[in-house]
Design an enzyme around this catalytic site. Structure first.
Site, PDB file in Angstrom:
ATOM      1  N   LYS A  13       0.835  -1.199   0.000  1.00 23.07           N
ATOM      2  CA  LYS A  13       0.000   0.000   0.000  1.00 23.07           C
ATOM      3  C   LYS A  13       0.880   1.263   0.000  1.00 23.07           C
ATOM      4  CE  LYS A  13      -3.788  -2.247   2.582  1.00 23.07           C
ATOM      5  NZ  LYS A  13      -4.372  -2.323   3.962  1.00 23.07           N
ATOM      6  N   TYR A  53     -12.237  -2.665  -2.893  1.00 22.70           N
ATOM      7  CA  TYR A  53     -12.709  -2.713  -1.503  1.00 22.70           C
ATOM      8  C   TYR A  53     -14.232  -2.712  -1.390  1.00 22.70           C
ATOM      9  CZ  TYR A  53      -8.096  -2.362   0.753  1.00 22.70           C
ATOM     10  OH  TYR A  53      -6.833  -2.608   1.229  1.00 22.70           O
ATOM     11  N   ASN A 116      -1.377  -0.186   7.655  1.00 17.85           N
ATOM     12  CA  ASN A 116      -0.859  -1.535   7.919  1.00 17.85           C
ATOM     13  C   ASN A 116      -0.132  -2.156   6.728  1.00 17.85           C
ATOM     14  OD1 ASN A 116      -3.085  -2.071   6.381  1.00 17.85           O
ATOM     15  ND2 ASN A 116      -4.059  -3.464   7.836  1.00 17.85           N
ATOM     16  N   HIS A 119      -1.852  -5.484   1.558  1.00 17.13           N
ATOM     17  CA  HIS A 119      -3.105  -6.217   1.365  1.00 17.13           C
ATOM     18  C   HIS A 119      -2.735  -7.604   0.874  1.00 17.13           C
ATOM     19  CE1 HIS A 119      -7.131  -7.323  -0.045  1.00 17.13           C
ATOM     20  NE2 HIS A 119      -6.491  -7.844  -1.083  1.00 17.13           N
ATOM     21  N   GLU A 130      -9.705 -10.941  -7.172  1.00 16.00           N
ATOM     22  CA  GLU A 130      -8.772  -9.812  -7.053  1.00 16.00           C
ATOM     23  C   GLU A 130      -7.687  -9.878  -8.126  1.00 16.00           C
ATOM     24  OE1 GLU A 130      -9.369  -9.084  -2.231  1.00 16.00           O
ATOM     25  OE2 GLU A 130      -7.465  -9.892  -2.957  1.00 16.00           O
TER      26      GLU A 130
HETATM   27  P1  IDP Z   1      -7.004  -7.278   5.756  1.00 20.63           P
HETATM   28  O1  IDP Z   1      -6.307  -6.209   4.950  1.00 20.63           O
HETATM   29  O2  IDP Z   1      -6.107  -7.831   6.826  1.00 20.63           O
HETATM   30  O3  IDP Z   1      -7.641  -8.346   4.908  1.00 20.63           O
HETATM   31  P2  IDP Z   1      -9.711  -6.238   6.213  1.00 20.63           P
HETATM   32  O4  IDP Z   1     -10.531  -6.538   7.417  1.00 20.63           O
HETATM   33  O5  IDP Z   1     -10.095  -6.900   4.915  1.00 20.63           O
HETATM   34  O6  IDP Z   1      -8.177  -6.546   6.580  1.00 20.63           O
HETATM   35  O7  IDP Z   1      -9.714  -4.662   6.023  1.00 20.63           O
HETATM   36  C1  IDP Z   1      -9.180  -4.081   4.857  1.00 20.63           C
HETATM   37  C2  IDP Z   1      -8.306  -2.932   5.240  1.00 20.63           C
HETATM   38  O8  IDP Z   1      -9.127  -1.910   5.788  1.00 20.63           O
HETATM   39  C3  IDP Z   1      -7.257  -3.214   6.331  1.00 20.63           C
HETATM   40  O9  IDP Z   1      -6.074  -3.786   5.844  1.00 20.63           O
HETATM   41  C4  IDP Z   1      -7.033  -1.826   6.887  1.00 20.63           C
HETATM   42  O10 IDP Z   1      -6.134  -1.091   6.045  1.00 20.63           O
HETATM   43  C5  IDP Z   1      -8.409  -1.198   6.782  1.00 20.63           C
HETATM   44  N1  IDP Z   1      -9.137  -1.308   8.053  1.00 20.63           N
HETATM   45  C6  IDP Z   1      -9.768  -2.400   8.530  1.00 20.63           C
HETATM   46  N2  IDP Z   1     -10.322  -2.145   9.723  1.00 20.63           N
HETATM   47  C7  IDP Z   1     -10.048  -0.844   9.991  1.00 20.63           C
HETATM   48  C8  IDP Z   1     -10.351   0.030  11.083  1.00 20.63           C
HETATM   49  O11 IDP Z   1     -10.994  -0.354  12.056  1.00 20.63           O
HETATM   50  N3  IDP Z   1      -9.880   1.313  10.990  1.00 20.63           N
HETATM   51  C9  IDP Z   1      -9.163   1.767   9.919  1.00 20.63           C
HETATM   52  N4  IDP Z   1      -8.855   0.973   8.878  1.00 20.63           N
HETATM   53  C10 IDP Z   1      -9.287  -0.304   8.910  1.00 20.63           C
HETATM   54 MG    MG Z   2      -9.240  -8.206   3.593  1.00 24.13          MG
END
Ligand code: IDP
Ligand code: MG
Length: 154
Positions: A13, A53, A116, A119, A130
């Site tokens: 990212k 997304y 984080n 992805h 995807e």
């Molecule tokens: P993943 O990337 O580990 O699969 P997902 O639950 O699919 O996690 O969420 C997609 C992305 O959305 C996460 O990687 C993160 O960047 C963002 N995200 C998820 N939950 C939160 C939150 O509570 N606050 C802010 N960003 C979030």
């Molecule tokens: Mg995800």
């Protein structure tokens, strides 16, 4: 030699790109034994981010997530290997960096869920969808790596 290989989409990212962590992420996936089959460095538009997304539309963090993923270039890749989907998510660590296992990328390099770094596809269905969204089939490289039989058992 035919083995049951999975493919999975990995994105570095915008925070990972800006922080100079492209090499670190690729290094970890190569060390794990996974095989790179596609790569594309690009900055995505909002409508494309909304397709990627779509599953998160309506969630409180959705607008911030779309801003985040479109805020700079991303490194999109397809990696291949036995159990690649699970293996890559394990290498990345849990979504929330403070819950990610020590040694995982998100543990070692991140603090906040909204920054984080990466992805990775979470199931074979989402991986297929995807990869089809991000890559044309003929942009994926089918190749045999000389060390494959030292990493893939069958
Ligand atoms: P993943 O990337 O580990 O699969 P997902 O639950 O699919 O996690 O969420 C997609 C992305 O959305 C996460 O990687 C993160 O960047 C963002 N995200 C998820 N939950 C939160 C939150 O509570 N606050 C802010 N960003 C979030
Ligand atoms: Mg995800």
């Amino acid at each position: 030699m035919e083995v049951d290989l999975e493919q999975t989409l990995v994105l570095i990212k915008p925070d990972g790109v800006q922080r100079g962590l492209i090499g670190e992420v690729i290094h970890r996936l190569e060390n794990r034994g996974l095989r790179l089959v596609g790569a594309n460095f690009q900055q995505i538009a909002k409508d494309f981010a909304e397709l990627h997304y779509a599953v998160h539309k309506g969630k409180p963090f959705y607008d911030g997530l779309i801003d985040y993923i479109t805020s700079g270039p991303v490194m999109a890749m397809v990696w291949e290997g036995p159990n690649a989907i699970l293996a890559v998510r394990q290498t990345m660590g849990a979504t929330k960096p403070t819950e990610a296992a020590p040694g995982s990328l998100r543990h070692d390099f991140a603090l906040e869920v909204g920054r984080n770094l990466t992805h990775a596809s979470d199931s074979s269905e989402t991986a297929r969808a995807e990869i089809d969204l991000w890559f044309r089939a003929d942009d994926l490289v089918k190749w045999d790596r000389d060390i494959d039989h030292w990493v893939f058992e069958a």
